[in-house]
Design a protein around this motif. Structure first.
Motif, PDB file in Angstrom:
ATOM      1  N   ASP A 120      13.562  18.235  46.659  1.00  0.00           N
ATOM      2  CA  ASP A 120      13.018  19.564  46.407  1.00  0.00           C
ATOM      3  C   ASP A 120      12.165  19.525  45.139  1.00  0.00           C
ATOM      4  O   ASP A 120      12.583  18.978  44.125  1.00  0.00           O
ATOM      5  N   GLY A 121      10.969  20.083  45.214  1.00  0.00           N
ATOM      6  CA  GLY A 121      10.083  20.113  44.044  1.00  0.00           C
ATOM      7  C   GLY A 121       9.223  18.871  43.926  1.00  0.00           C
ATOM      8  O   GLY A 121       8.292  18.829  43.130  1.00  0.00           O
ATOM      9  N   VAL A 122       9.517  17.832  44.714  1.00  0.00           N
ATOM     10  CA  VAL A 122       8.726  16.597  44.640  1.00  0.00           C
ATOM     11  C   VAL A 122       7.884  16.463  45.912  1.00  0.00           C
ATOM     12  O   VAL A 122       6.654  16.411  45.876  1.00  0.00           O
ATOM     13  N   ASN A 123       8.575  16.433  47.071  1.00  0.00           N
ATOM     14  CA  ASN A 123       7.847  16.329  48.339  1.00  0.00           C
ATOM     15  C   ASN A 123       7.374  17.716  48.776  1.00  0.00           C
ATOM     16  O   ASN A 123       6.239  17.899  49.216  1.00  0.00           O
ATOM     17  N   TYR A 124       8.270  18.651  48.687  1.00  0.00           N
ATOM     18  CA  TYR A 124       7.997  20.049  49.026  1.00  0.00           C
ATOM     19  C   TYR A 124       8.857  20.912  48.135  1.00  0.00           C
ATOM     20  O   TYR A 124       9.859  20.447  47.564  1.00  0.00           O
TER      21      TYR A 124
ATOM     22  N   ARG B  25      13.850  16.144  54.937  1.00  0.00           N
ATOM     23  CA  ARG B  25      14.224  14.906  55.637  1.00  0.00           C
ATOM     24  C   ARG B  25      15.019  14.043  54.660  1.00  0.00           C
ATOM     25  O   ARG B  25      14.939  14.259  53.439  1.00  0.00           O
ATOM     26  N   VAL B  26      15.685  13.045  55.199  1.00  0.00           N
ATOM     27  CA  VAL B  26      16.443  12.130  54.341  1.00  0.00           C
ATOM     28  C   VAL B  26      15.486  11.526  53.315  1.00  0.00           C
ATOM     29  O   VAL B  26      14.402  11.065  53.678  1.00  0.00           O
TER      30      VAL B  26
ATOM     31  N   THR C 167      13.639  10.359  61.931  1.00  0.00           N
ATOM     32  CA  THR C 167      14.272  11.491  61.260  1.00  0.00           C
ATOM     33  C   THR C 167      14.229  12.736  62.141  1.00  0.00           C
ATOM     34  O   THR C 167      14.919  13.703  61.878  1.00  0.00           O
ATOM     35  N   ASP C 168      13.396  12.715  63.179  1.00  0.00           N
ATOM     36  CA  ASP C 168      13.251  13.896  64.021  1.00  0.00           C
ATOM     37  C   ASP C 168      13.783  13.612  65.418  1.00  0.00           C
ATOM     38  O   ASP C 168      13.752  12.476  65.889  1.00  0.00           O
ATOM     39  N   ALA C 169      14.245  14.660  66.088  1.00  0.00           N
ATOM     40  CA  ALA C 169      14.731  14.520  67.461  1.00  0.00           C
ATOM     41  C   ALA C 169      13.555  14.192  68.390  1.00  0.00           C
ATOM     42  O   ALA C 169      12.399  14.490  68.055  1.00  0.00           O
TER      43      ALA C 169
END
Ligand code: 5GP
Length: 207
Positions: A42-46, A37-38, A147-149
């Motif tokens: 990478d490596g921090v949240n997931y 997501r905005v 962030t999601d539809a």
């Protein structure tokens, strides 16, 4: 420590608060096949990976648990937790159990199927379920995140109702109305858990 709760309830925010308030706690960064997501790193949240990469982790037996959630894979790498714990502490052993015994907590932010697997494999895990004050508030939070539809949001709301049926399997239930209060309750739970006789009996000679 296993923390579950519907998408949008504020698990990440509560965990950030918890990590800033408490020492000796390590957040397990999961692997996922979903798109970042905005603002997510990478490596921090997931750890963001492809489906092929994820499937090879499954077949290589690298995952403590994994689940498919709204068409994406999410999973916890035991190897990654062990590597990070060895790097981040003066504990030399790479054995996870030893570190847990030395008072380092590992927090997994995972959904209900993964939580059930962890409980099965590690019965000593403490499980917490975080709920919103109401489903209306959850809907507002998911829309605010923007962030999601819409159809993804509706899928997540439907899923939230199903997930809440698993609440009786969790040790603790925390309502996330105010983040600082929810984090405060979780800290109180972890403090109480660490005072359990089985974790402290070695402090007293001759018992
Ligand atoms: P989101 O896409 O909103 O970040 O996460 C969707 C769901 O997947 C959330 O309920 C989140 O807790 C869960 N989740 C995140 N990481 C993992 C994981 O490693 N394993 C499992 N089983 N669920 C996860």
């Amino acid at each position: 420590i296993v923390l579950s709760g519907p998408s949008g309830v504020g698990k990440s925010t509560v965990i950030s608060e918890l990590l800033s308030e408490r020492e000796n706690i390590y957040f397990s960064v999961s692997f996922t096949t979903r798109q970042p997501r905005v603002g997510e790193e990478d490596g921090v949240n997931y750890n963001f990976v492809s489906r092929e990469q994820f499937e090879s982790m499954i077949s290589g037996g690298e995952l403590l648990e994994y689940a498919e959630y709204v068409h994406n894979y999410y999973g916890t790498s035991l190897r990654l937790i062990e590597e990070k714990l060895s790097a981040g502490t003066d504990v030399c052993s790479s054995d996870l159990q030893e570190k847990l015994d030395q008072g380092i907590d590992v927090i997994l932010e995972i959904e209900i199927q993964g939580a059930a697997k962890v409980r099965e494999k590690m019965p000593e895990a403490v499980s917490l379920f975080l709920v919103p004050p109401s489903f209306e508030e959850l809907s507002r939070r998911l829309h605010r995140r923007a962030t999601d539809a819409e159809e993804v949001i509706q899928g997540r709301l439907q899923k939230a109702r199903e997930e809440c049926k698993q609440i009786p399997n969790y040790d603790y239930l925390v309502v996330n109305d105010k983040v600082s209060e929810a984090a405060g309750e979780i800290i109180a739970i972890l403090t109480a858990e660490s005072c359990r006789t089985k974790h402290r009996i070695n402090l007293v000679e001759g018992v």
